[in-house]
Scaffold this active site. Structure first.
Site, PDB file in Angstrom:
ATOM      1  N   LYS A 172      10.269  72.262  28.142  1.00 14.57           N
ATOM      2  CA  LYS A 172       9.885  73.079  26.994  1.00 14.57           C
ATOM      3  C   LYS A 172      10.954  73.022  25.894  1.00 14.57           C
ATOM      4  O   LYS A 172      12.148  73.061  26.178  1.00 14.57           O
ATOM      5  CB  LYS A 172       9.641  74.515  27.436  1.00 14.57           C
ATOM      6  CG  LYS A 172       8.463  74.647  28.408  1.00 14.57           C
ATOM      7  CD  LYS A 172       8.295  76.058  28.926  1.00 14.57           C
ATOM      8  CE  LYS A 172       9.468  76.482  29.782  1.00 14.57           C
ATOM      9  NZ  LYS A 172       9.249  77.769  30.476  1.00 14.57           N
ATOM     10  N   THR A 205       8.762  86.900  21.445  1.00 15.77           N
ATOM     11  CA  THR A 205       8.587  85.748  22.333  1.00 15.77           C
ATOM     12  C   THR A 205       8.959  86.084  23.774  1.00 15.77           C
ATOM     13  O   THR A 205       9.186  85.189  24.585  1.00 15.77           O
ATOM     14  CB  THR A 205       9.455  84.571  21.846  1.00 15.77           C
ATOM     15  OG1 THR A 205      10.827  85.008  21.759  1.00 15.77           O
ATOM     16  CG2 THR A 205       8.996  84.071  20.484  1.00 15.77           C
ATOM     17  N   GLY A 207       8.585  86.651  27.458  1.00 11.44           N
ATOM     18  CA  GLY A 207       7.594  86.238  28.450  1.00 11.44           C
ATOM     19  C   GLY A 207       6.868  84.954  28.127  1.00 11.44           C
ATOM     20  O   GLY A 207       5.866  84.634  28.776  1.00 11.44           O
ATOM     21  N   THR A 208       7.358  84.181  27.152  1.00 11.23           N
ATOM     22  CA  THR A 208       6.645  82.952  26.784  1.00 11.23           C
ATOM     23  C   THR A 208       6.604  81.952  27.940  1.00 11.23           C
ATOM     24  O   THR A 208       5.570  81.322  28.179  1.00 11.23           O
ATOM     25  CB  THR A 208       7.284  82.286  25.555  1.00 11.23           C
ATOM     26  OG1 THR A 208       8.696  82.174  25.761  1.00 11.23           O
ATOM     27  CG2 THR A 208       7.024  83.085  24.293  1.00 11.23           C
ATOM     28  N   GLY A 209       7.724  81.808  28.653  1.00 11.06           N
ATOM     29  CA  GLY A 209       7.747  80.862  29.763  1.00 11.06           C
ATOM     30  C   GLY A 209       6.815  81.276  30.886  1.00 11.06           C
ATOM     31  O   GLY A 209       6.094  80.449  31.452  1.00 11.06           O
ATOM     32  N   CYS A 210       6.826  82.555  31.213  1.00 12.22           N
ATOM     33  CA  CYS A 210       5.927  83.078  32.252  1.00 12.22           C
ATOM     34  C   CYS A 210       4.472  82.845  31.857  1.00 12.22           C
ATOM     35  O   CYS A 210       3.656  82.392  32.670  1.00 12.22           O
ATOM     36  CB  CYS A 210       6.153  84.579  32.445  1.00 12.22           C
ATOM     37  SG  CYS A 210       7.832  85.063  32.872  1.00 12.22           S
TER      38      CYS A 210
END
Length: 273
Positions: A172, A205, A207-210
């Site tokens: 990412k 942003t 929690g974007t990865g989750c």
């Protein structure tokens, strides 16, 4: 209905972890189950406390769900300790579905969410089971042991990660300085491509990865092909940032409803290497 699972920590602020994953699953029409690895006292301003679950209780949750429901895909998030990682990995060795590993290490506010001794357990026990690994650049640096500054550095790090047994890697690009928000994908068959959306200047942003990895889990469970599932997950998180909901006084959550509200409509530029 397709059943999926999240194995992750609880975010009391609702923007990341188990809460974000279950919201994403619901929005995308899959049935979400959960295994809680840790409780956090957390809000948009940061993590104020972490209380890990005993590894044997993590195992009890896994056993309870997997002995009863036909789970198509599992994603892992915050696993916190080597003990929990090893317990989860051992239980999933015979899992026949897909495993999406989001190697959660550091919260948006900077708090560590993975103990140092757990990194090696992740490399040796969990990554060999992963269908997809979704690290950001700092996480990829820790797991690969390489410094990443260029796209070629990403490719070298991905080669290391694939060498651990990971089937596919999504690197990412949220931490890069590039004008676009560009992720780099390295597939099991040797193909590579990048997927990019406009970079949005927003503090919301958390929690974007989750959320991205949960969306990817849902799309894969529904039978999407690997590249297609990755692109749709990119759309899901991009729309969640664009149409943010301005909650809290720090890094606010994304809008998990936006993909459905906008009918999944946004441009993702895909370039195959």
């Amino acid at each position: 209905m397709n059943v999926v699972m999240t194995v992750a920590g609880s975010d009391s602020g609702g923007g990341a972890g188990i809460q974000a994953d279950l919201k994403t699953f619901q929005e995308l029409g899959v049935f979400g189950t959960s295994v809680v690895t840790a409780l956090t006292a957390q809000n948009t301003l940061g993590v104020h406390g972490v209380h890990a679950a005993p590894a044997d209780f993590v195992l009890a949750q896994l056993d309870a769900v997997l002995s009863d429901l036909d789970v198509k895909a599992i994603k892992t998030g915050m696993l916190f300790s080597a003990d929990i990682i090893q317990t989860v990995a051992k239980r999933l060795q015979d899992f026949e579905g897909m495993l999406i590993v989001d190697p959660v290490m550091i919260a948006k506010g900077g708090a560590s969410l993975l103990q140092q001794q757990a990194v090696e357990a992740m490399r040796t026990d969990l990554l060999p089971l992963a269908t997809v690994l979704t690290p950001n650049v700092p996480e990829a640096e820790v797991l690969s042991g390489l410094k990443i500054e260029t796209v070629e550095d990403m490719a070298k790090a991905a080669e290391v990660l694939l060498g651990f047994g990971v089937k596919n890697v999504v690197m990412k690009g949220g931490h890069s300085q590039e004008k676009a928000a560009r992720d780099h994908v390295f597939l099991a068959d040797g193909r590579r491509f990048s997927m990019a959306t406009e970079r949005i200047n927003s503090p919301n942003t958390h929690g974007t990865g989750c959320t991205f990895s949960a969306a990817l889990t849902a799309f894969l469970a529904q039978g999407f092909g690997m590249p297609e599932a990755m692109v749709e997950a990119k759309r899901f998180i991009h729309l969640g940032i664009v149409h943010d909901i301005h909650l809290g006084h720090g890094h606010g959550p994304t809008n998990h409803r936006a993909y459905r509200q906008q009918q999944g409509q946004c441009e993702v530029e895909c370039v195959w290497a």
